[in-house]
Scaffold this active site. Structure first.
Site, short mmCIF file in Angstrom:
data_model
loop_
_atom_site.label_atom_id
_atom_site.label_comp_id
_atom_site.label_asym_id
_atom_site.label_seq_id
_atom_site.Cartn_x
_atom_site.Cartn_y
_atom_site.Cartn_z
CE LYS A 26 -2.18 -1.16 3.83
NZ LYS A 26 -1.49 -2.43 4.16
NE ARG A 83 -5.19 -0.13 8.68
CZ ARG A 83 -3.93 -0.47 8.50
NH1 ARG A 83 -3.52 -1.67 8.78
NH2 ARG A 83 -3.06 0.41 8.06
NE ARG A 120 7.66 -2.40 6.53
CZ ARG A 120 6.36 -2.30 6.70
NH1 ARG A 120 5.61 -1.81 5.73
NH2 ARG A 120 5.79 -2.69 7.82
NE ARG A 174 5.78 0.17 9.97
CZ ARG A 174 4.68 0.06 9.23
NH1 ARG A 174 4.65 0.65 8.04
NH2 ARG A 174 3.64 -0.63 9.64
NE ARG A 229 1.89 -4.80 11.27
CZ ARG A 229 2.97 -4.52 10.53
NH1 ARG A 229 4.17 -4.90 10.93
NH2 ARG A 229 2.85 -3.88 9.39
P1 AP5 Z 1 4.81 -1.57 1.98
O1 AP5 Z 1 4.58 -0.74 0.78
O2 AP5 Z 1 5.45 -0.93 3.17
O3 AP5 Z 1 3.46 -2.33 2.39
P2 AP5 Z 1 2.19 -1.79 3.19
O4 AP5 Z 1 1.00 -2.50 2.65
O5 AP5 Z 1 2.17 -0.30 3.19
O6 AP5 Z 1 2.55 -2.37 4.62
P3 AP5 Z 1 2.36 -1.75 6.06
O7 AP5 Z 1 3.09 -2.67 6.99
O8 AP5 Z 1 2.73 -0.29 6.10
O9 AP5 Z 1 0.84 -1.90 6.26
P4 AP5 Z 1 0.14 -1.93 7.61
O10 AP5 Z 1 -1.26 -1.81 7.21
O11 AP5 Z 1 0.48 -3.12 8.43
O12 AP5 Z 1 0.79 -0.74 8.46
P5 AP5 Z 1 0.35 0.77 8.69
O13 AP5 Z 1 1.57 1.56 8.87
O14 AP5 Z 1 -0.61 1.19 7.67
O15 AP5 Z 1 5.68 -2.84 1.54
C1 AP5 Z 1 6.10 -3.79 2.49
C2 AP5 Z 1 7.43 -4.41 2.05
O16 AP5 Z 1 7.19 -5.16 0.86
C3 AP5 Z 1 8.51 -3.38 1.70
O17 AP5 Z 1 9.76 -3.89 2.07
C4 AP5 Z 1 8.42 -3.25 0.16
O18 AP5 Z 1 9.65 -2.91 -0.43
C5 AP5 Z 1 7.98 -4.66 -0.21
N1 AP5 Z 1 7.15 -4.72 -1.41
C6 AP5 Z 1 6.18 -3.84 -1.78
N2 AP5 Z 1 5.64 -4.23 -2.95
C7 AP5 Z 1 6.26 -5.38 -3.30
C8 AP5 Z 1 6.15 -6.26 -4.41
N3 AP5 Z 1 5.25 -6.05 -5.39
N4 AP5 Z 1 6.95 -7.35 -4.46
C9 AP5 Z 1 7.87 -7.58 -3.46
N5 AP5 Z 1 8.03 -6.78 -2.39
C10 AP5 Z 1 7.23 -5.68 -2.32
O19 AP5 Z 1 -0.42 0.66 10.09
C11 AP5 Z 1 0.30 0.38 11.28
C12 AP5 Z 1 -0.68 0.18 12.43
O20 AP5 Z 1 -1.46 1.36 12.64
C13 AP5 Z 1 -1.73 -0.93 12.24
O21 AP5 Z 1 -1.18 -2.20 12.57
C14 AP5 Z 1 -2.81 -0.48 13.23
O22 AP5 Z 1 -2.44 -0.78 14.55
C15 AP5 Z 1 -2.78 1.04 13.08
N6 AP5 Z 1 -3.74 1.53 12.09
C16 AP5 Z 1 -3.44 2.15 10.90
N7 AP5 Z 1 -4.57 2.47 10.23
C17 AP5 Z 1 -5.61 2.05 11.02
C18 AP5 Z 1 -7.03 2.08 10.86
N8 AP5 Z 1 -7.63 2.58 9.77
N9 AP5 Z 1 -7.79 1.60 11.88
C19 AP5 Z 1 -7.22 1.09 13.01
N10 AP5 Z 1 -5.88 1.00 13.19
C20 AP5 Z 1 -5.08 1.48 12.20
#
Ligand code: AP5
Length: 223
Positions: free
Chosen positions: A19, A97, A137, A167, A178
């Site tokens: 994402k 989510r 990552r 992270r 997660r």
């Molecule tokens: P990356 O692009 O970082 O993936 P991502 O989907 O953004 O992963 P996140 O871990 O950021 O998602 P998340 O939802 O767990 O965390 P968030 O910070 O939003 O890519 C990941 C890795 O894969 C990288 O190394 C990249 O290089 C690699 N990659 C990418 N594309 C690839 C491909 N095609 N092929 C191979 N490798 C690839 O949220 C964190 C926390 O915040 C949550 O756990 C929750 O506690 C809270 N939170 C956030 N939003 C909410 C909400 N709406 N409601 C409640 N809690 C929330």
């Protein structure tokens, strides 16, 4: 800058589905504002003067759980309104989510006259791929750039030159939590919600980063 008819692109996918990586691509290509609720929460955590009640709500994030909706709406709606006021659309990265959140955001978009300008974009990967990606990552500790998958052996950010970081929630125990709580089982109802509204496009997130970007561009450019 390319144009399409949407003011809001909702990225949906399990942790590590790409994402953040694809949000950066979409924002560059179409001039959207990037809203990552994860980044907003981490910025809040790093703000010493943040309201103590808000900081208390962050405990869930450290355990791999969803944080309370009230905090998400407070942070995200304010950020979205700022971009709307400036005439920009937004890419929502992880901001929706649950179906309850999708409905609440739906009301917010309707209040802003944007209900017909919303599209959800699913980036589909397996829970197994999620685990493999999050375990490797690397992000920049300063500018938050997400390094591409083939970055083993790099210790500096290719964009700003500062040190890389892991992270806090990419710790193995938290990754497991997660995926249990936010993996494909919990994403499925949101996908179904947007599909039933006729507002869903899906791309295969298991392909290379460039191929996923190409598929997203192909889908959005014809709309
Ligand atoms: P990356 O692009 O970082 O993936 P991502 O989907 O953004 O992963 P996140 O871990 O950021 O998602 P998340 O939802 O767990 O965390 P968030 O910070 O939003 O890519 C990941 C890795 O894969 C990288 O190394 C990249 O290089 C690699 N990659 C990418 N594309 C690839 C491909 N095609 N092929 C191979 N490798 C690839 O949220 C964190 C926390 O915040 C949550 O756990 C929750 O506690 C809270 N939170 C956030 N939003 C909410 C909400 N709406 N409601 C409640 N809690 C929330």
């Amino acid at each position: 800058m390319k144009k399409n008819k949407f003011s809001v692109i909702v990225l949906i996918g399990v942790p590590g589905s790409g994402k953040g990586t694809q949000a950066a691509f979409i924002c560059d290509r179409y001039g959207y504002g990037h809203i990552s609720t994860g980044d907003l929460l981490r910025a809040l955590e790093a703000t010493p003067a943040a309201p103590p009640d808000d900081l208390l709500m962050l405990a869930a994030m450290k355990e791999g759980k969803l944080v309370p909706d009230a905090l998400i709406y407070k942070l995200a709606f304010q950020a979205i309104e700022t971009f709307f006021r400036e005439g920009h659309g937004v890419v929502l990265d992880g901001a929706i989510r649950t179906v309850e959140q999708a409905e609440e955001y739906g009301k917010f978009f309707a209040e802003h006259g944007k209900e017909d300008q919303v599209i959800a974009l699913e980036i589909a990967i397996s829970d197994e791929s999620s685990l493999a990606r999050l375990s490797k990552r690397k992000v920049c500790g300063t500018c938050k750039y997400i390094l591409p998958p083939d970055s083993a052996g790099r210790y500096e950010c290719p964009k700003c030159g500062n040190a890389l970081a892991t992270r806090a929630d990419d710790d193995p125990t938290v990754i497991k939590a997660r995926i249990e709580r936010q993996g494909n089982k919990s994403v499925a109802p949101i996908i179904e919600y947007y599909r039933s509204c006729g507002r869903l496009i899906s791309v295969d997130g298991e392909q290379s980063v460039d191929r996923v970007s190409e598929d997203i561009a192909s889908a959005l450019d014809v709309m």
